[in-house]
Design a protein around this motif. Structure first.
Motif, mmCIF file in Angstrom:
data_model
loop_
_atom_site.group_PDB
_atom_site.id
_atom_site.type_symbol
_atom_site.label_atom_id
_atom_site.label_comp_id
_atom_site.label_asym_id
_atom_site.label_seq_id
_atom_site.Cartn_x
_atom_site.Cartn_y
_atom_site.Cartn_z
ATOM 1 N N GLU A 152 2.288 27.701 -14.194
ATOM 2 C CA GLU A 152 1.572 26.750 -15.043
ATOM 3 C C GLU A 152 2.489 25.592 -15.461
ATOM 4 O OE1 GLU A 152 -1.026 26.724 -19.219
ATOM 5 O OE2 GLU A 152 0.066 28.526 -18.595
ATOM 6 N N LEU A 153 3.704 25.927 -15.859
ATOM 7 C CA LEU A 153 4.666 24.888 -16.221
ATOM 8 C C LEU A 153 5.024 24.033 -15.010
ATOM 9 C CD1 LEU A 153 7.107 26.827 -18.583
ATOM 10 C CD2 LEU A 153 5.383 25.143 -19.236
ATOM 11 N N TYR A 154 5.135 24.669 -13.848
ATOM 12 C CA TYR A 154 5.452 23.937 -12.623
ATOM 13 C C TYR A 154 4.383 22.881 -12.332
ATOM 14 C CZ TYR A 154 6.483 22.957 -7.718
ATOM 15 O OH TYR A 154 6.773 22.323 -6.538
ATOM 16 N N SER A 155 3.114 23.258 -12.463
ATOM 17 C CA SER A 155 2.016 22.309 -12.206
ATOM 18 C C SER A 155 2.055 21.145 -13.190
ATOM 19 C CB SER A 155 0.664 23.022 -12.297
ATOM 20 O OG SER A 155 0.552 24.009 -11.305
ATOM 21 N N SER A 156 2.314 21.466 -14.457
ATOM 22 C CA SER A 156 2.395 20.431 -15.486
ATOM 23 C C SER A 156 3.554 19.469 -15.212
ATOM 24 C CB SER A 156 2.557 21.080 -16.864
ATOM 25 O OG SER A 156 2.807 20.114 -17.864
ATOM 26 N N LEU A 157 4.710 20.022 -14.856
ATOM 27 C CA LEU A 157 5.882 19.202 -14.571
ATOM 28 C C LEU A 157 5.684 18.366 -13.311
ATOM 29 C CD1 LEU A 157 8.570 21.899 -15.375
ATOM 30 C CD2 LEU A 157 8.296 19.732 -16.591
#
Length: 405
Positions: A236-241
């Motif tokens: 989830e953090l990867y997609s946001s970043l």
């Protein structure tokens, strides 16, 4: 995992469960050591940088301030002295502020300890290289830029000025091209126009403009030549970043890596939890066996330097000089690591030789200049206490870590 990139800077972003709460922890490593840490509650974003339609609750004429409500029961401090041009949203065009007035306000400083968040009508839209401002419609340049870069960037940025906004050139703009500055300014000015155009029609307590999450803001603040990799183990953090980098900092997109290994975990490879726990302790051991005691109080932060287990065989003057120089480097690191701000007083081991004291101040000054946050070495008092100030914006690491969701 190869950790060689740590020398140039590795930013780690992960989710950790601490005391039954999930937190997003961001850790920036240089030379194999954490130099910046931050925590955010996964289900609660910070207010800093957000723009709301606020409603004036009351006016305190004796201190030239107002308290403005930006959410149900959330009040912010609004200085009447510093905010001369409120942006009204309830049809009022100008005049003094009155209870019940609605206006656009930005959170310029988070709530710190017992103090309410600070609000401003001077809206800022920050980018990697520039900050666009709505009130001070002039050009400003970071004092940390070299004289040559200040001249170059001033020549590039001055033609961008209009009657609609001012521009601040950030330290990160060093080496940036005219095209890079122009592209970012277009994005920032579009966000500003949208906020001012549509924000005046929103109802009270509406969130008109949302600042990017702290872990993304950390990427934006880091100098591009000091950031080699961005690693996260959370999809989830990867997609946001990935979305943030693709739209705002495409040149850094290839630095983003998704860590897929279950064992060893990203936390265990880099010791993120250990670094965080150490940064929350009062005592910091130095390699020499000496140690620091860091004690934040309501008014200031006190740092005491102690000889501890140091067993050097040199004479006392040499011993104290060596410990103090090591302590100066570590104090500069700890201020940044713990995000300590306001007034800091450091009590070094007393040295009789004036040359040794001058040398210590030079070492400390050089170390403090590595901090991206404005930090000033004030002076050494007659009692040998060293005074430092560091700009206060975000909460300290301890306050972040202990914050209730």
């Amino acid at each position: 995992m190869d950790t060689s990139a740590e020398k140039n800077g590795t930013l780690l972003i992960t989710k950790l469960n601490r005391n039954g709460r999930e937190q997003i922890v961001s850790a920036f490593y240089e030379d194999g050591r954490a130099v910046e840490l931050s925590c955010t509650q996964s289900r609660q974003g910070p207010l800093l940088g957000n723009i709301y339609v606020g409603k004036v609750k009351n006016i305190l004429s004796n201190i030239e301030a107002a308290f403005v409500e930006i959410g149900s029961g959330v009040l912010g401090y609004y200085s009447l002295k510093e905010n001369k041009a409120p942006v009204f949203t309830n049809g009022k065009k100008k005049g003094k502020l009155s209870p019940g007035d609605e206006l656009l306000v930005q959170v310029s400083r988070e709530a710190v300890k017992t103090k309410a968040p600070t609000l401003t009508s001077s809206l800022n839209f920050p980018g990697k290289y520039l900050v666009l401002t709505t009130e001070r419609k002039q050009l400003g340049l970071s004092s940390k830029l070299s004289p040559a870069e200040r001249l170059r960037l001033k020549a590039l940025a001055e033609p961008f000025l209009t009657e609609d906004y001012g521009i601040i050139v950030r330290t990160n703009a060093a080496g940036a091209s005219e095209e890079e500055l122009k592209e970012e300014l277009e994005l920032l000015s579009a966000a500003c126009r949208k906020t001012l155009t549509f924000g005046t029609h929103y109802t009270p307590f509406s969130l008109v403009y949302q600042e990017i999450p702290p872990y993304a803001a950390g990427i934006r603040s880091l100098p591009k030549d000091r950031l080699a990799r961005i690693i996260t183990d959370d999809a989830e953090l990867y997609s946001s970043l990935e979305a943030f980098l693709s739209s705002k900092q495409p040149k850094d997109r290839d630095k983003l890596v998704l860590y897929r290994e279950e064992r060893p975990s990203l936390d265990s490879v880099y010791g993120i939890t250990h670094a965080l726990e150490c940064a929350l302790k009062e005592r910091v051991w130095l390699k020499s066996g000496a140690y620091l005691v860091i004690q934040p109080t309501e008014a200031l932060t006190v740092i005491d330097v102690n000889t501890g287990k140091y067993d050097g065989h040199k004479k006392a003057a040499d011993t104290f000089r060596k410990i103090n120089r090591e302590a100066a480097q570590e104090i500069a690191r700890q201020l940044r690591l713990r995000n300590l701000s306001g007034i800091i007083v450091a009590d070094f081991i007393d040295m009789e030789n004036p040359k040794d004291r001058e040398d210590l101040m030079e070492v400390l000054d050089r170390a403090l200049k590595q901090d991206p946050v404005r930090t000033v070495l004030v002076d050494m008092t007659p009692l040998g206490l060293v005074e430092i100030t560091r700009k206060k914006v975000r909460k300290s690491l301890r306050e972040q870590a202990e914050e209730n969701p």
